[in-house]
Design a protein around this motif. Structure first.
Motif, PDB file in Angstrom:
ATOM      1  N   ALA A 214       0.829  -1.209   0.000  1.00 39.54           N
ATOM      2  CA  ALA A 214       0.000   0.000   0.000  1.00 39.54           C
ATOM      3  C   ALA A 214       0.858   1.251   0.000  1.00 39.54           C
ATOM      4  O   ALA A 214       0.535   2.251  -0.655  1.00 39.54           O
ATOM      5  CB  ALA A 214      -0.928   0.001   1.212  1.00 39.54           C
ATOM      6  N   GLU A 215       1.987   1.200   0.717  1.00 39.96           N
ATOM      7  CA  GLU A 215       2.883   2.351   0.724  1.00 39.96           C
ATOM      8  C   GLU A 215       3.498   2.582  -0.656  1.00 39.96           C
ATOM      9  O   GLU A 215       3.640   3.721  -1.107  1.00 39.96           O
ATOM     10  CB  GLU A 215       3.982   2.161   1.765  1.00 39.96           C
ATOM     11  N   VAL A 216       3.849   1.488  -1.331  1.00 35.76           N
ATOM     12  CA  VAL A 216       4.381   1.604  -2.689  1.00 35.76           C
ATOM     13  C   VAL A 216       3.326   2.198  -3.618  1.00 35.76           C
ATOM     14  O   VAL A 216       3.617   3.059  -4.450  1.00 35.76           O
ATOM     15  CB  VAL A 216       4.848   0.224  -3.197  1.00 35.76           C
ATOM     16  N   ALA A 217       2.082   1.738  -3.470  1.00 40.14           N
ATOM     17  CA  ALA A 217       0.998   2.269  -4.302  1.00 40.14           C
ATOM     18  C   ALA A 217       0.820   3.768  -4.064  1.00 40.14           C
ATOM     19  O   ALA A 217       0.619   4.546  -5.003  1.00 40.14           O
ATOM     20  CB  ALA A 217      -0.297   1.525  -4.003  1.00 40.14           C
ATOM     21  N   LEU A 218       0.911   4.183  -2.801  1.00 42.49           N
ATOM     22  CA  LEU A 218       0.767   5.603  -2.490  1.00 42.49           C
ATOM     23  C   LEU A 218       1.913   6.408  -3.086  1.00 42.49           C
ATOM     24  O   LEU A 218       1.711   7.476  -3.671  1.00 42.49           O
ATOM     25  CB  LEU A 218       0.726   5.795  -0.971  1.00 42.49           C
ATOM     26  N   ALA A 219       3.136   5.890  -2.963  1.00 44.81           N
ATOM     27  CA  ALA A 219       4.301   6.596  -3.500  1.00 44.81           C
ATOM     28  C   ALA A 219       4.249   6.701  -5.016  1.00 44.81           C
ATOM     29  O   ALA A 219       4.698   7.694  -5.595  1.00 44.81           O
ATOM     30  CB  ALA A 219       5.577   5.885  -3.069  1.00 44.81           C
ATOM     31  N   SER A 220       3.687   5.682  -5.671  1.00 41.14           N
ATOM     32  CA  SER A 220       3.586   5.704  -7.129  1.00 41.14           C
ATOM     33  C   SER A 220       2.263   6.290  -7.597  1.00 41.14           C
ATOM     34  O   SER A 220       1.912   6.208  -8.773  1.00 41.14           O
ATOM     35  CB  SER A 220       3.768   4.294  -7.695  1.00 41.14           C
ATOM     36  N   ARG A 221       1.520   6.882  -6.667  1.00 42.45           N
ATOM     37  CA  ARG A 221       0.261   7.574  -6.948  1.00 42.45           C
ATOM     38  C   ARG A 221      -0.773   6.663  -7.595  1.00 42.45           C
ATOM     39  O   ARG A 221      -1.496   7.070  -8.503  1.00 42.45           O
ATOM     40  CB  ARG A 221       0.506   8.812  -7.814  1.00 42.45           C
ATOM     41  N   GLU A 222      -0.857   5.418  -7.112  1.00 42.62           N
ATOM     42  CA  GLU A 222      -1.948   4.527  -7.492  1.00 42.62           C
ATOM     43  C   GLU A 222      -2.991   4.617  -6.385  1.00 42.62           C
ATOM     44  O   GLU A 222      -2.999   3.841  -5.438  1.00 42.62           O
ATOM     45  CB  GLU A 222      -1.435   3.102  -7.661  1.00 42.62           C
ATOM     46  N   LEU A 223      -3.875   5.586  -6.501  1.00 41.60           N
ATOM     47  CA  LEU A 223      -4.783   5.911  -5.413  1.00 41.60           C
ATOM     48  C   LEU A 223      -6.040   5.055  -5.393  1.00 41.60           C
ATOM     49  O   LEU A 223      -6.863   5.184  -4.496  1.00 41.60           O
ATOM     50  CB  LEU A 223      -5.176   7.389  -5.497  1.00 41.60           C
TER      51      LEU A 223
END
Length: 406
Positions: free
Chosen positions: A76-85
């Motif tokens: 989830a942190e990776v998704a947030l950092a890569s702006r996959e909201l």
């Protein structure tokens, strides 16, 4: 847990991904895969990080619920950092509940802050504040205390409470330096930059100047009548007249606000508000109708008086009239504002953050790319868009968050 795994985990906690990879780069067991995934995320390779974390989740056994939950939080942190909201919030909530049930308060708190930061990015400030208020950060380690303070500062900046934001950033800096993580310190410094950078332009009596966030806050708390071109509204002393759904009325209000205290000729109002090239009597009739509607909308704040040549804005109670607008104005400024954080965004994440359809956002991205203002990489669902940060400008007022009185 063996000594190499322990040493790699400590290296990651200290912000040293290369040190972690030296210890586990060639290992394929579940714990090593998870640590490698986190290390790749810290190095900015989000695609490989996500793949490693998913392999780790599958490799952990059914009885290793805590380890699997930690992998979900990391993904989830990776998704947030890569702006996959668009990642499923329920999955993160389930992981957080598992971690709390097994006494892993630190990772549970981390999951909690990831959920809040996602809400902050998509402009759902009320929900973010509710989640933040239900959590006690006191027993957390310095890195998470810094994260807590950064979230507080982010909400305060979007609410235009600059004193509270400054206090939160001071706490974030102390916590980040105690944690000793360079990337966290850099994030705090970037947030502090937003408070110092120009966030809007003020147009008044034929002159213009840039405003910082604290100056915008002071302006909105003043007695002035503000034609707000950042939020498409007219406001004064807590009274707000929203005009976002009435673009012609807002265009007229802005033209009158820019000219105040002078009037604006009818032909100029028609040409710029109606985008008319050849003006005829039908345009003049329409102008009279739209001016009447604007008078009704602004009834509690100002009058629109007819003059010999056109119309003039006359605020009530002897107020001055000013126009507040973005520091840089162009057609797709809201998209550029989000991309200006320097991260790579998917079109779906931009649509979610802006509250627009994905097709509308895609058209804006194509236009900006054609103009050479942004660039993309990847294909299909993996395609991402980014642009270098706008030098010297904050973007808080361009993000989808309500201002005071909204």
């Amino acid at each position: 847990m063996d000594s190499l795994i322990t040493a790699a985990a400590r290296a990651l906690a200290a912000g040293d991904p290369l040190g972690a990879l030296k210890r586990v780069a060639l290992r394929e067991d579940a714990a090593a895969l998870a640590l490698r995934g986190i290390a790749m995320a810290q190095l900015g390779d989000f695609v490989r990080s996500k793949a490693l974390l998913r392999r780790a989740t599958r490799a952990f056994g059914a009885n290793e619920a805590v380890a699997r939950a930690r992998c979900v939080v990391a993904e989830a942190e990776v998704a947030l950092a890569s702006r996959e909201l668009g990642w499923p919030a329920k999955t993160l909530d389930a992981a957080r509940a598992t971690l709390e049930a097994h006494g892993d308060r630190v990772n549970a708190a981390h999951a909690h802050y990831l959920a809040i930061r996602r809400l902050l990015l998509i402009g759902r400030l009320d929900e973010a504040e509710r989640l933040l208020g239900a959590f006690d950060p006191a027993p957390l380690p310095p890195a998470l205390l810094a994260a807590h303070a950064l979230v507080l500062a982010g909400i305060a900046m979007r609410r235009l409470h600059t004193a509270a934001a400054r206090d939160a950033l001071a706490h974030a800096e102390l916590a980040a330096r105690r944690a000793g993580i360079p990337s966290l310190i850099a994030e705090v410094e970037h947030a502090a930059f937003v408070l110092r950078a120009p966030a809007a332009r003020l147009l008044a009596t034929g002159e213009e100047r840039l405003l910082r966030l604290d100056e915008v806050e002071a302006l909105l708390a003043s007695d002035a009548l503000v034609v707000d071109a950042c939020r498409y509204a007219v406001r004064a002393r807590g009274t707000v007249v929203p005009l976002a759904s009435r673009p012609v009325l807002f265009a007229l209000a802005r033209l009158l606000g820019e000219a105040w205290p002078a009037d604006v000729p009818r032909n100029i109002l028609i040409a710029r508000a109606f985008r008319a090239r050849a003006i005829d009597e039908s345009h003049r009739a329409r102008l009279r109708v739209e001016i009447g509607r604007l008078r009704a909308a602004l009834g509690s704040l100002a009058e629109v008086r007819a003059t010999r040549h056109g119309f003039a804005l006359v605020p009530h109670a002897g107020r001055t009239a000013v126009v507040l607008t973005r520091p840089v104005e162009e057609k797709h400024a809201a998209v550029l504002a989000l991309l200006a954080d320097g991260e790579s965004w998917s079109s779906s994440a931009l649509a979610l953050a802006l509250g627009e359809s994905q097709r509308t956002v895609q058209r804006a991205l194509d236009a900006l790319a054609t103009a050479g203002k942004i660039q993309s990489f990847g294909r299909g669902r993996a395609r991402r868009w980014m642009t270098p940060p706008m030098p010297g400008f904050a973007t808080v007022l361009l993000l989808p968050a309500p201002l005071p009185g909204d």
